[in-house]
Enzyme design. Sequence first.
Site, PDB file in Angstrom:
ATOM      1  CG  HIS A   1      -4.331  -1.633  -1.859  1.00 51.89           C
ATOM      2  ND1 HIS A   1      -5.428  -0.055  -2.737  1.00 51.89           N
ATOM      3  CD2 HIS A   1      -3.646  -1.142  -1.296  1.00 51.89           C
ATOM      4  CE1 HIS A   1      -4.695  -0.069  -0.639  1.00 51.89           C
ATOM      5  NE2 HIS A   1      -3.755  -0.060  -0.684  1.00 51.89           N
TER       6      HIS A   1
ATOM      7  CB  SER B   1      -0.844   0.036   0.873  1.00 51.27           C
ATOM      8  OG  SER B   1      -1.988   0.574   0.689  1.00 51.27           O
TER       9      SER B   1
END
Length: 128
Positions: A115, A92
């Site tokens: 993501h 992330s």
Amino acid sequence: MSADKRPEHHKRDLLLSDRISQGTVKDIIKDIFEINFDDDEKEEIYKDWERKPIQLFINSYGGSVYDGLALIDVIKRSKTPVHTVCIGSCMSMALWVWLSGAKRFVGESATLMFHDVSLFAYDNAHVR
């Protein structure tokens, strides 16, 4: 051994091994500023002073985007190069911090993950 008593070359080894937050990036940002200030002074004193890279070791699942962006800005503006090393995981926001390094390294057993932007409403943001 406290940070002040470490040998000179180890003062350039920094660790981000937690969730990215204001508290976890504060000391790293402060250390990058201090190393740059010290290198600036040495550059004025010594004719052939060469800046040795800062190594930022990262093992994080991510966290606050805003605090991660603050760290990225400091890394990119650092006159002393910051090399980022992924140990364990860079996921992330931690992946974007890792990508901001002047040189990037990844451990053999490390995991990288990014993501889609999440809306926290069980959907993804799509640009049309």
